[in-house]
Design a protein around this motif. Structure first.
Motif, PDB file in Angstrom:
ATOM      1  N   VAL A 102     -77.654  90.561  77.349  1.00  0.00           N
ATOM      2  CA  VAL A 102     -78.239  89.725  78.392  1.00  0.00           C
ATOM      3  C   VAL A 102     -79.353  90.507  79.078  1.00  0.00           C
ATOM      4  O   VAL A 102     -79.153  91.636  79.538  1.00  0.00           O
ATOM      5  CB  VAL A 102     -77.177  89.309  79.430  1.00  0.00           C
ATOM      6  N   ALA A 108     -72.684  86.214  70.083  1.00  0.00           N
ATOM      7  CA  ALA A 108     -71.982  86.530  71.325  1.00  0.00           C
ATOM      8  C   ALA A 108     -72.993  87.040  72.345  1.00  0.00           C
ATOM      9  O   ALA A 108     -73.729  87.992  72.076  1.00  0.00           O
ATOM     10  CB  ALA A 108     -70.899  87.572  71.088  1.00  0.00           C
ATOM     11  N   ILE A 109     -73.031  86.379  73.497  1.00  0.00           N
ATOM     12  CA  ILE A 109     -73.913  86.785  74.590  1.00  0.00           C
ATOM     13  C   ILE A 109     -73.238  87.936  75.329  1.00  0.00           C
ATOM     14  O   ILE A 109     -72.168  87.762  75.922  1.00  0.00           O
ATOM     15  CB  ILE A 109     -74.184  85.613  75.551  1.00  0.00           C
ATOM     16  N   ASN A 110     -73.858  89.097  75.302  1.00  0.00           N
ATOM     17  CA  ASN A 110     -73.227  90.329  75.767  1.00  0.00           C
ATOM     18  C   ASN A 110     -73.710  90.733  77.155  1.00  0.00           C
ATOM     19  O   ASN A 110     -74.887  91.062  77.343  1.00  0.00           O
ATOM     20  CB  ASN A 110     -73.508  91.455  74.758  1.00  0.00           C
ATOM     21  N   THR A 111     -72.805  90.716  78.129  1.00  0.00           N
ATOM     22  CA  THR A 111     -73.083  91.201  79.479  1.00  0.00           C
ATOM     23  C   THR A 111     -72.591  92.640  79.575  1.00  0.00           C
ATOM     24  O   THR A 111     -71.408  92.911  79.341  1.00  0.00           O
ATOM     25  CB  THR A 111     -72.374  90.339  80.534  1.00  0.00           C
ATOM     26  N   PRO A 157     -69.924  85.110  82.962  1.00  0.00           N
ATOM     27  CA  PRO A 157     -70.628  85.115  81.671  1.00  0.00           C
ATOM     28  C   PRO A 157     -71.929  84.313  81.732  1.00  0.00           C
ATOM     29  O   PRO A 157     -72.017  83.306  82.439  1.00  0.00           O
ATOM     30  CB  PRO A 157     -69.624  84.454  80.721  1.00  0.00           C
ATOM     31  N   THR A 158     -72.908  84.766  81.000  1.00  0.00           N
ATOM     32  CA  THR A 158     -74.176  84.065  80.889  1.00  0.00           C
ATOM     33  C   THR A 158     -74.091  83.044  79.749  1.00  0.00           C
ATOM     34  O   THR A 158     -73.578  83.352  78.675  1.00  0.00           O
ATOM     35  CB  THR A 158     -75.318  85.045  80.607  1.00  0.00           C
ATOM     36  N   THR A 159     -74.565  81.854  80.006  1.00  0.00           N
ATOM     37  CA  THR A 159     -74.519  80.798  78.993  1.00  0.00           C
ATOM     38  C   THR A 159     -75.933  80.396  78.593  1.00  0.00           C
ATOM     39  O   THR A 159     -76.893  80.569  79.361  1.00  0.00           O
ATOM     40  CB  THR A 159     -73.766  79.563  79.512  1.00  0.00           C
ATOM     41  N   THR A 219     -68.959  84.581  74.525  1.00  0.00           N
ATOM     42  CA  THR A 219     -69.376  85.458  75.620  1.00  0.00           C
ATOM     43  C   THR A 219     -68.630  86.782  75.483  1.00  0.00           C
ATOM     44  O   THR A 219     -67.457  86.823  75.116  1.00  0.00           O
ATOM     45  CB  THR A 219     -69.076  84.828  76.987  1.00  0.00           C
ATOM     46  N   ARG A 220     -69.318  87.834  75.797  1.00  0.00           N
ATOM     47  CA  ARG A 220     -68.757  89.186  75.639  1.00  0.00           C
ATOM     48  C   ARG A 220     -69.057  90.033  76.863  1.00  0.00           C
ATOM     49  O   ARG A 220     -70.158  89.966  77.416  1.00  0.00           O
ATOM     50  CB  ARG A 220     -69.339  89.832  74.376  1.00  0.00           C
ATOM     51  N   TYR A 247     -64.507  85.551  79.747  1.00  0.00           N
ATOM     52  CA  TYR A 247     -65.185  86.145  78.596  1.00  0.00           C
ATOM     53  C   TYR A 247     -64.307  86.005  77.350  1.00  0.00           C
ATOM     54  O   TYR A 247     -63.084  86.162  77.421  1.00  0.00           O
ATOM     55  CB  TYR A 247     -65.481  87.622  78.839  1.00  0.00           C
TER      56      TYR A 247
END
Length: 301
Positions: A29, A53-56, A83-85, A107-108, A131
């Motif tokens: 992200v 997978a969107i990784n924060t 989590p960011t979408t 989401t990760r 997540y």
């Protein structure tokens, strides 16, 4: 009406049957630039991935200290973000849409840790439950050992290039312990694309995995910060030849092992279940059925 436990079990059974296809489980992200993140996701889908997978990423050093925590209010913590979408339309994934499929956006949460103090924040945060995947980046061997002994469950073990040489010292016992806990090892190929020194470090780490663990449970992720750093799944799988893996291990690193990570994460979120298994004696059941049949025949006579 089914209970919540039954509903969770049904959801778990459905999710376990999900085919992720080719997966990239690390799209970082970029805070404040969701548009750039969407471009990377769309590009990944164009290259043939179905799951991303969107990784924060958060660093333990940026979390409030224990002293500040005691001074603050009790209850939920807001230091771990939600989590960011990414919102997509059918026009964003024409290749999948033509096959009647939809992309799977996971989401990760990745936490860079120095010790187990981060568990104070993690256990009190409500946002971590949202997540799908949890990854850990330990800075030392002792840090990883302490975390494994704590009973904390996570899905992916990753490393920053600058921590590879001075970080965890791998041994067979340690590698086997991670495998037994359903932990997968991540190799990030974007570092290999952008920097020569980082490429050497990633190759060195991969060769260590081959030496101590025969490259079991490895996933290959991009960690891409721009669409140009992405590579097609088959090209990523072919990196196995310079990372100490064979052809099948390279293919598994972008597909099967990613599915295993997802399933292990589902099991982690569902928690512990107890089941009672009884063995049925077939001879007794047959004798019982034959006796009942003979009694029925005598009654008929």
């Amino acid at each position: 009406r089914p209970s919540n436990l039954q509903l969770d079990s049904l959801h778990l059974e459905t999710a376990m049957d999900t085919d992720l296809g080719y997966a990239d489980l690390n799209i970082p992200v970029n805070q404040g630039n969701v548009g750039s993140l969407k471009k990377i996701v769309v590009r990944a889908l164009e290259l043939g991935y179905r799951t991303v997978a969107i990784n924060t990423i958060i660093d333990q050093e940026n979390l409030a200290s224990k002293k500040k925590l005691n001074q603050g209010k009790e209850g939920k913590l807001s230091v771990i973000p939600e989590p960011t979408t990414v919102k997509l339309t059918e026009d964003d994934y024409p290749l999948l849409h033509s096959k009647g499929l939809k992309p799977i956006i996971l989401t990760r949460l990745t936490v860079i840790i120095t010790d187990n103090e981060f568990l104070i924040h993690y256990n009190k945060s409500e946002s971590v439950k949202n997540y799908d995947l949890v990854a850990i980046v330990p800075q030392t061997s002792q840090c990883l050992l302490s975390l494994l002994k704590s009973g904390f469950r996570f899905d992916i073990l990753s490393f920053k290039p600058d921590l590879i040489y001075d970080g965890v010292k791998w041994q067979r016992k340690l590698y086997r312990e991670c495998v037994d806990k359903f932990i997968h090892f991540e190799l990030i190929y974007a570092h290999m694309v952008t920097d020569r020194d980082d490429r050497r470090k990633i190759i060195s780490l991969a060769q260590n995995y081959q030496t101590v663990g025969k490259s079991k449970k490895i996933i290959l992720s991009s960690g891409a910060k721009s669409p140009l750093e992405l590579r097609a799944p088959n090209d990523v799988a072919n990196l196995s030849f310079i990372l100490g893996m064979n052809e099948n291990q390279g293919k598994d690193a972008v597909k099967k092992n990613c599915l295993d990570v997802y399933r292990a994460a589902l099991g982690r979120k569902m928690g512990v279940f107890r089941a009672r298994v009884e063995r049925v004696d077939m001879d007794v059941s047959r004798n019982g059925s034959s006796e009942s049949e003979s009694s029925d025949m005598e009654e008929d006579e």
